[in-house]
Structure formats: C-alpha cells, structure tokens
Design an enzyme around this catalytic site. Structure first.
Site, short mmCIF file in Angstrom:
data_model
loop_
_atom_site.label_atom_id
_atom_site.label_comp_id
_atom_site.label_asym_id
_atom_site.label_seq_id
_atom_site.Cartn_x
_atom_site.Cartn_y
_atom_site.Cartn_z
N ASP A 53 -13.24 -9.89 -27.85
CA ASP A 53 -12.42 -10.02 -29.31
C ASP A 53 -13.12 -11.44 -30.10
OD1 ASP A 53 -11.37 -12.10 -27.78
OD2 ASP A 53 -9.23 -11.78 -28.24
N SER A 54 -14.06 -12.03 -29.31
CA SER A 54 -14.86 -13.12 -30.13
C SER A 54 -15.51 -12.52 -31.19
CB SER A 54 -16.00 -13.57 -29.04
OG SER A 54 -16.52 -12.50 -28.42
N ASP A 92 -12.12 -5.46 -24.86
CA ASP A 92 -11.13 -6.60 -24.99
C ASP A 92 -9.83 -5.99 -25.62
OD1 ASP A 92 -10.57 -9.30 -24.13
OD2 ASP A 92 -11.85 -10.21 -25.65
N LYS A 121 -10.23 -5.53 -20.74
CA LYS A 121 -9.72 -6.80 -20.15
C LYS A 121 -8.44 -7.34 -21.11
CE LYS A 121 -12.21 -10.67 -21.89
NZ LYS A 121 -11.17 -11.36 -22.56
N GLU A 123 -5.80 -10.86 -21.70
CA GLU A 123 -5.66 -12.54 -21.37
C GLU A 123 -4.09 -12.62 -21.17
OE1 GLU A 123 -6.60 -15.16 -24.85
OE2 GLU A 123 -8.52 -13.91 -25.14
N GLU A 190 -12.13 -18.99 -17.75
CA GLU A 190 -12.45 -19.59 -19.03
C GLU A 190 -11.93 -20.75 -18.80
OE1 GLU A 190 -12.18 -17.34 -22.72
OE2 GLU A 190 -13.11 -18.98 -23.92
O1 KIV Z 1 -13.84 -12.36 -26.25
C1 KIV Z 1 -14.86 -12.67 -25.61
O2 KIV Z 1 -16.11 -12.87 -26.16
C2 KIV Z 1 -14.50 -13.36 -24.24
C3 KIV Z 1 -15.46 -14.61 -23.77
C4 KIV Z 1 -15.04 -15.54 -24.02
C5 KIV Z 1 -15.52 -14.17 -22.26
O3 KIV Z 1 -13.59 -13.03 -24.03
#
Ligand code: KIV
Length: 273
Positions: A53-54, A92, A121, A123, A190
């Site tokens: 999600d970056s 993500d 993934k 959080e 992280e």
């Molecule tokens: O979204 C992303 O790129 C991440 C990285 C910081 C691992 O979660």
C-alpha cells in the site's frame, strides 16, 4: 552481466520459504506495482513481490497509505502478477479492508482470484488475530505486520521506531507468537530495534521479514523506489541506494539480493538499537 545464478520458474511458496528459514538461508522481498518492474525483480530472483500500500505514496503521491483502496491494490496486483512466474505475489490489504472477518475474506479472495496473488499481508496486533485465523483456515497464506504500522499514522502521530521500551517489546514478542499460533505464515517487522527483531525471529518457526529491523531477520524487504534512489524528502535510515552503486535497475536488484544473502545488508547504519 549478472553474477547471480538465474533461478528456475518453480513458484516460491510458504513451504519453500519455511525451508529457507530452517536452512538458515536468507531470502528477499521487494515492492513492485507494475508489470515491467515486476518482471525485472522476478527474473533477478526476488522471492516475494509485495504490491504494497506504499503505492499510495510512491505512485499516487499521497502523504500516507491511508487513502489506498481495495480497487487500487487489485489493479496493481493484476499488473504485477501478469509478469511473475517464480516470485510469490503478495497483495497488501489496505486501510479498513480487513476490519471484520467477512470483509477480509471477501477482499483477500478478490486479491487471489482476480489479482493473481498467492498471499496477503495485513497490519495490526492482537485485534487482527481472528482475521489471520479465518484467512489461514480458508487456505490464504498470510504475512502479519508488526512494529511500525503506517496505516496507524494518524493515531501514532508520525513514523517512529516501535518496541523500544520494555513493555512495548514484551507486547510485540507476545503478539508475534500469537500471530504464528493463529496461522500466520510470515511476520514482517518494520522499524523495530535489531535486538528485539532477533529475539522474535529466534522464538518463531515462521520466517521474519525485516525493514529497519536489523540483519538477523530471515528476509529483508525494501520499497523498490528506496533501492533505486528515488526518494523525495527524508531518506529512511533503513534504505540503501543500490542504483547509484551499480548503474542499472537489474544490477541494483541483483546487488540487493546478493547483499541480503551475504548478510551485507542491512548494516548497522541501516538498523535501530
Ligand atoms: O506497503 C509497503 O510497501 C510495505 C513495506 C513498508 C514493507 O508494507
């Protein structure tokens, strides 16, 4: 010309990554959001490509990952998975897309069926355990994400190293174990002090993937743009510009893989204590 052996096209799986952990061999993860960069990463031998999600920051120009939508991750996961034959493609789960079990199952299913991802993934700490458990039960490989969780930036008030005090460290270690017990296949850490990341890694069977978490994690991840030296504003401490050291995207990615496997990256200057 590359000095790294070209890899075969057998897909990376949670089982093959677990074997690498058991053998003490480090593996690599990088973000990508489009087919061309994903192809370079895949051919260089990156093990996991994260459609992070970056993308909200490096592709869309937002100042956090909070505005990223399910449709955004879905679109970019489709682009990436079309050009990946070997790497595991991980989608993500964006802000609020896994706030309850049915919604998480529905969105993760879309990332896999429509996006072509092989894993997701997410959080979060203890409150996401029921989601991790449900995804695992339905056969969806899950990477949990502890330490700094950028989706919480509005509560945290900034991007800071997590687990520096004794109670925070204890809680993270406990959460890591319960993530594993709930069925998580990997754990991303992280911005965590290197000593704490080492302790967490040693106490788990599943692999740990670090970003700003020291050199003792089983794997490393970077946002591709940090590796390529495309950063605006403050460059994160954990980043290394492999592009300026090598001169081409392919060589930069190969140098990253080599440095992680050799234990040359991250060095002490990329880590927190
Ligand atoms: O979204 C992303 O790129 C991440 C990285 C910081 C691992 O979660």
């Amino acid at each position: 010309m590359s000095t790294l052996p070209k890899t075969d096209k057998t897909r990376v799986t949670v089982t093959s990554l677990m074997k690498l952990k058991q053998a003490g061999e480090k593996f690599t993860m990088l973000t990508a959001y489009d087919a061309s960069f994903a192809a370079v990463l895949d051919q260089a031998g990156v093990d996991i490509i994260l459609v992070g999600d970056s993308l909200g920051m490096v592709i869309q120009g937002h100042d956090s990952t909070v505005p990223v939508k399910v449709e955004d991750i879905l679109y970019h996961t489709r682009c990436v998975s079309r050009s990946c034959q070997r790497a595991m493609v991980m989608a993500d789960m964006p802000f609020m897309s896994f706030r309850d079990v049915p919604l998480a199952l529905e969105n993760a299913t879309r990332f896999m069926q429509e996006g072509g991802a092989q894993a997701v993934k997410l959080e979060g700490g203890g409150h996401v355990l029921p989601v991790v458990e449900a995804l695992a039960k339905y056969g969806i490989p899950v990477c949990a994400h502890l330490g700094l969780q950028p989706q919480y930036v509005n509560k945290l008030g900034g991007y800071r190293v997590q687990g520096r005090d004794a109670s925070g460290a204890k809680r993270m270690l406990q959460e890591a174990k319960t993530m594993q017990d709930s069925g998580a296949d990997m754990l991303l850490l992280e911005c965590v002090p290197a000593e704490l990341a080492r302790e967490i890694g040693q106490s788990l069977q599943i692999p740990t993937i670090g970003i700003g978490a020291g050199g003792d994690c089983d794997a490393q991840v970077l946002v591709l743009y940090d590796l390529l030296g495309i950063s605006f504003g403050k460059v994160p401490k954990f980043a290394r510009d492999f592009m300026s050291e090598t001169g081409s995207v392919q060589a930069a990615v190969e140098a990253y893989i080599k440095a992680v496997r050799n234990g040359d990256f991250p060095a002490i200057e990329h880590s927190f204590s």
